[in-house]
Scaffold this active site. Structure first.
Site: not given
Ligand code: NAP
Length: 267
Positions: A89, A154, A68, A104, A151, A21
């Site tokens: 955000n 969730k 967030k 987002d 999970t 960012s």
């Molecule tokens: P978050 O709230 O921590 O959610 C993580 C998600 O990933 C949950 O559904 C979690 O499942 C799942 N997960 C994590 N490790 C896993 C594994 N080993 N096996 C299966 N599922 C797994 O994070 P977030 O903010 O949503 O971000 C998630 C991803 O999106 C990140 O990589 C982030 O960099 C990306 N992102 C990108 C943008 C963009 O603008 N491109 C914007 C936002 C986020 P559980 O519920 O089971 O824990």
């Protein structure tokens, strides 16, 4: 040149060492000849960080993991979309009042619009913060929402909230989605071999989007390209959410291509 008139913007998150960012916002300020600087802060406590935004008259902030949701109780006003998503955000400091937005959802949905969303089966993998924003956008555009998540509870909760259905990860083969969106961190560096969606289930004509943008060509994006799917990489979503923040702060539309190039040149 930084002087006493320089406006301050920032990202609040923890950790933020990986954040791109500052790159895109400082580039956009420079391009638009706006006397402002954008820094990264890692507060331990979001309440104190928001107080600092007020005290130091910081003009705007991006908010990222893990704040967030928790930031919401500290603001003066939150727009309808951010309330619907349940996450903020972006902070805008308008004459001392702190306003909360979420960019987002629009960033994820806009690149899908050319393919159509209404009545399309859209499979979202994940149920975290990014999934909530994307699910809200799909629900708003009347897509047929399917959530899968490691999970289960969730995943079910998110599906219920936006009138979708939940499918266990092992039952994905029973699904024939038009659009697949990975919102988990699966495939992100350093674990680039992890696949959020099985490659054997990808078919020509599907639209595949990945929120992960490090690496740019995730295993999912590469496999989808090979199978003849239309692909949207995570950098497109990242640039779009940042550009929407910049618009909220300045009223100016930054050049998306220049921002994308800036990130690619500074990987
Ligand atoms: P978050 O709230 O921590 O959610 C993580 C998600 O990933 C949950 O559904 C979690 O499942 C799942 N997960 C994590 N490790 C896993 C594994 N080993 N096996 C299966 N599922 C797994 O994070 P977030 O903010 O949503 O971000 C998630 C991803 O999106 C990140 O990589 C982030 O960099 C990306 N992102 C990108 C943008 C963009 O603008 N491109 C914007 C936002 C986020 P559980 O519920 O089971 O824990």
């Amino acid at each position: 040149m930084i002087n006493t008139s320089t406006d301050l913007y920032c990202v609040l998150g923890w950790p933020v060492g990986h954040s791109k960012s500052p790159l895109i916002h400082n580039r956009a300020f420079a391009d638009q000849k706006i006397n402002a600087v954008y820094l990264a802060f890692e507060p331990r406590d979001i309440g104190s960080a928001v107080e600092s935004v007020r005290t130091l008259q910081i003009k705007g902030a991006s908010v990222t993991i893990p704040f967030k949701e928790s930031v919401m109780t500290h603001l003066d006003w939150i727009d309808e979309e951010a309330l619907g998503i349940g996450a903020v955000n972006t902070l805008v400091n308008k004459n001392g009042k702190l306003l909360g937005y979420n960019t987002d959802s629009k960033a994820a949905v806009d690149p899908l619009k050319p393919f159509g969303i209404k009545d399309k089966t859209v499979c979202i993998i994940g149920a975290g913060g990014a999934a909530k924003a994307v699910a809200y956008g799909i629900w708003k555009h009347q897509g047929r929402l399917v959530i899968t998540n490691r999970t289960v509870q969730k995943g079910r909760d998110l599906a219920d909230r936006f009138q979708g259905r939940f499918v266990l990860p092992q039952d994905l083969k029973s699904l024939d989605p038009d659009i697949v969106i990975n919102t988990t961190s699966l495939g992100m560096e350093p674990d680039i071999d992890q696949m959020a969606y099985p490659a054997r289930l990808l078919k020509p004509g599907m639209v595949v989007m990945d929120a992960v943008y490090t690496p740019l060509n995730t295993g999912l994006i590469s496999a989808a390209r090979e199978k003849g799917c239309d692909v949207i990489d995570g950098l497109s979503m990242f640039i779009a959410q940042g550009a929407a923040q910049f618009r909220l702060w300045t009223g100016i539309e930054p050049d998306l291509e220049i921002l994308r190039k800036t990130v690619l040149e500074n990987r």
